[in-house]
Design an enzyme around this catalytic site. Structure first.
Site, PDB file in Angstrom:
ATOM      1  N   TRP A 102       7.764   7.959 -19.991  1.00 16.55           N
ATOM      2  CA  TRP A 102       7.631   8.546 -21.247  1.00 16.55           C
ATOM      3  C   TRP A 102       7.471   7.698 -22.331  1.00 16.55           C
ATOM      4  O   TRP A 102       6.944   8.216 -23.281  1.00 16.55           O
ATOM      5  CB  TRP A 102       9.363   8.867 -21.965  1.00 16.55           C
ATOM      6  CG  TRP A 102       9.850  10.000 -20.894  1.00 16.55           C
ATOM      7  CD1 TRP A 102      11.058  10.333 -20.077  1.00 16.55           C
ATOM      8  CD2 TRP A 102       9.015  11.139 -21.077  1.00 16.55           C
ATOM      9  NE1 TRP A 102      10.652  11.495 -19.679  1.00 16.55           N
ATOM     10  CE2 TRP A 102       9.868  11.969 -20.124  1.00 16.55           C
ATOM     11  CE3 TRP A 102       8.234  12.463 -21.399  1.00 16.55           C
ATOM     12  CZ2 TRP A 102       8.894  13.326 -19.916  1.00 16.55           C
ATOM     13  CZ3 TRP A 102       8.125  12.801 -21.880  1.00 16.55           C
ATOM     14  CH2 TRP A 102       8.392  13.713 -20.468  1.00 16.55           C
ATOM     15  N   ASP A 172      12.775   6.199 -28.826  1.00 18.96           N
ATOM     16  CA  ASP A 172      12.563   7.071 -28.767  1.00 18.96           C
ATOM     17  C   ASP A 172      13.872   7.507 -27.311  1.00 18.96           C
ATOM     18  O   ASP A 172      14.222   6.832 -26.668  1.00 18.96           O
ATOM     19  CB  ASP A 172      11.609   8.219 -27.772  1.00 18.96           C
ATOM     20  CG  ASP A 172      11.988   9.415 -26.683  1.00 18.96           C
ATOM     21  OD1 ASP A 172      12.687   9.337 -27.034  1.00 18.96           O
ATOM     22  OD2 ASP A 172      10.760   9.232 -25.557  1.00 18.96           O
ATOM     23  N   LYS A 196      20.057  16.825 -24.735  1.00 18.66           N
ATOM     24  CA  LYS A 196      20.749  15.897 -23.547  1.00 18.66           C
ATOM     25  C   LYS A 196      21.886  15.677 -23.945  1.00 18.66           C
ATOM     26  O   LYS A 196      22.989  16.226 -23.677  1.00 18.66           O
ATOM     27  CB  LYS A 196      19.471  14.661 -23.024  1.00 18.66           C
ATOM     28  CG  LYS A 196      18.746  14.839 -21.992  1.00 18.66           C
ATOM     29  CD  LYS A 196      17.354  14.415 -22.842  1.00 18.66           C
ATOM     30  CE  LYS A 196      16.179  14.354 -21.531  1.00 18.66           C
ATOM     31  NZ  LYS A 196      15.837  14.990 -21.074  1.00 18.66           N
TER      32      LYS A 196
HETATM   33  N1  PMP Z   1      11.465  11.487 -23.889  1.00 17.94           N
HETATM   34  C1  PMP Z   1      12.063  10.880 -23.203  1.00 17.94           C
HETATM   35  C2  PMP Z   1      12.801   9.293 -23.374  1.00 17.94           C
HETATM   36  C3  PMP Z   1      12.741  12.907 -22.833  1.00 17.94           C
HETATM   37  O1  PMP Z   1      13.519  11.999 -21.514  1.00 17.94           O
HETATM   38  C4  PMP Z   1      12.262  13.902 -22.739  1.00 17.94           C
HETATM   39  C5  PMP Z   1      11.762  14.783 -21.601  1.00 17.94           C
HETATM   40  N2  PMP Z   1      12.876  14.395 -20.757  1.00 17.94           N
HETATM   41  C6  PMP Z   1      11.150  13.155 -23.476  1.00 17.94           C
HETATM   42  C7  PMP Z   1      10.473  12.030 -24.206  1.00 17.94           C
HETATM   43  C8  PMP Z   1       9.703  14.951 -24.234  1.00 17.94           C
HETATM   44  O2  PMP Z   1      10.358  15.556 -25.001  1.00 17.94           O
HETATM   45  P1  PMP Z   1      10.138  16.670 -25.421  1.00 17.94           P
HETATM   46  O3  PMP Z   1       9.839  17.724 -23.853  1.00 17.94           O
HETATM   47  O4  PMP Z   1      11.881  17.696 -25.854  1.00 17.94           O
HETATM   48  O5  PMP Z   1       9.018  16.774 -25.821  1.00 17.94           O
END
Ligand code: PMP
Length: 361
Positions: A102, A172, A196
């Site tokens: 991520w 994030d 989550k």
């Molecule tokens: N950052 C993290 C740490 C994540 O775990 C996730 C999704 N699992 C995301 C960003 C992406 O999130 P989204 O699908 O809501 O854009």
């Protein structure tokens, strides 16, 4: 039909009492004779709900008045791009600490809007460790420092907030927000997709120091500008009212649980139970992450023989344990232990793992 133990990485388990309350209130919310989904976001009832949710989350996470709380859309991914649009001017650079999938994504999506400088990464360890703070090549003129406190796929987590001096720290927190107390003042921006620890997907909660809202200097539509969202109490356009409602119920639930310190203690105990089972299995199960970087939220583990993976998944599902398949980037299994996953779920998983190992030694 009975409920299963849900170890999904996201969208993930929600507190059962929250779902039950939403079910009870679905057709007639708050005496309105309609569902919360069917009412105007500008109406008195919804405005009260929105304000209450914000107050509850402020109390829960001890959010100071000079931070705005925004209820946005677009997922964390959209904000990978929108953050640099708002926090950096043309020609600025920003430091990225990349400790997993991520963080990589955050850096690459930001690249069209800011000069991305990867100040530290742990790619060479397969993202199984965190780069020591002393090795970070931070630039004191950076517009901000971005990091991912918990990497959902690799199961790597910072156990302390890194000190980055005066440069605003942007986190994030999609996969660990509200899993422990947060010292909000250490951050410029905290943001998280809701799916989550907060509620359903389609909602992003952002906590942003108000002075940073004034930074946005490049031409952009209002809908991209956080200052406009803040000035309109996150109702610049129609918000995700259902998501906001469920987030509000989850904030209430977290307060009833004793707040973030009590939730953190439960999360520590849950993770410790599972890591203990893995570490005491004589190599039958293995977690490859460095001990000081192990995540309390996402626990990847492999079996000693990957030919058993399919059987493990089949039998675990039959035993009422859902969504243990690991991400394809890491393989094996992954158990996500977010706030709403009860200790009983972890106990059921550990008992299953021990039984499986005994039967398929
Ligand atoms: N950052 C993290 C740490 C994540 O775990 C996730 C999704 N699992 C995301 C960003 C992406 O999130 P989204 O699908 O809501 O854009």
């Amino acid at each position: 039909m009975s409920r299963i133990w849900n170890f999904s990485a996201g969208p993930a388990a929600l507190p059962q009492v929250v779902l039950e309350r939403a079910q009870r209130e679905l057709l007639n919310w708050n005496g309105s004779g309609a569902s919360v989904m069917e009412l105007s976001h500008r109406g008195k009832l919804f405005m009260e709900l929105a304000a209450r949710a914000e107050n509850d989350v402020r109390e829960l996470a001890d959010i100071p008045a000079d931070y705005a709380v925004l209820f946005l859309q677009g997922g964390a991914t959209q904000h990978f791009a929108q953050l640099p649009m708002n926090l950096a001017s043309q020609g600025d650079s920003a430091d990225y600490i990349v400790t997993g999938h991520w963080g990589e994504k955050a850096a690459s999506e930001a690249a069209p809007y800011v000069n991305v400088h990867v100040a530290a990464h742990s790619r060479d360890t397969g993202y199984m460790q965190l780069p020591p703070r002393a090795s970070w090549a931070l630039d004191p003129r950076a517009a901000y420092v971005h990091y991912t406190p918990n990497e959902t796929i690799h199961g790597v987590e910072f156990h302390e907030v890194p000190d980055v001096g005066q440069v605003p720290l942007v986190a994030d927190m999609s996969s660990d927000i509200f899993s422990r107390p947060i010292d909000v003042r250490r951050f410029g921006v905290i943001y998280a997709g809701a799916q989550k620890n907060i509620g359903p997907s389609g909602l992003v909660v952002m906590i942003v120091r108000r002075d940073l809202l004034e930074r946005a200097s490049r031409p952009m539509a209002k809908i991209f500008r956080y200052a406009d969202h803040a000035a309109n109490d996150s109702m610049l356009n129609t918000p995700n009212t259902w998501g906001w409602y469920l987030a509000g119920l989850t904030f209430e639930w977290m307060k009833e649980q004793g707040g973030l310190a009590a939730i953190a203690a439960r999360n520590d105990a849950k993770a410790a139970k599972l890591y203990r089972a893995i570490d005491s299995s004589n190599g039958y199960y293995r977690n490859p992450v460095a001990l000081d970087a192990r995540s309390r939220m996402n626990v990847p583990f492999t079996l000693h023989d990957d030919k058993l993976d399919a059987l493990f998944l089949q039998e675990s599902e039959a035993a009422g344990l859902l969504a243990l398949k690991g991400h394809k980037a890491v393989g094996g299994m992954r158990a996500s232990l977010y706030n709403a996953v009860p200790v009983e779920a972890v106990e059921a998983l550990v008992a299953f793992m021990q039984d499986f190992a005994a039967r398929h030694g």
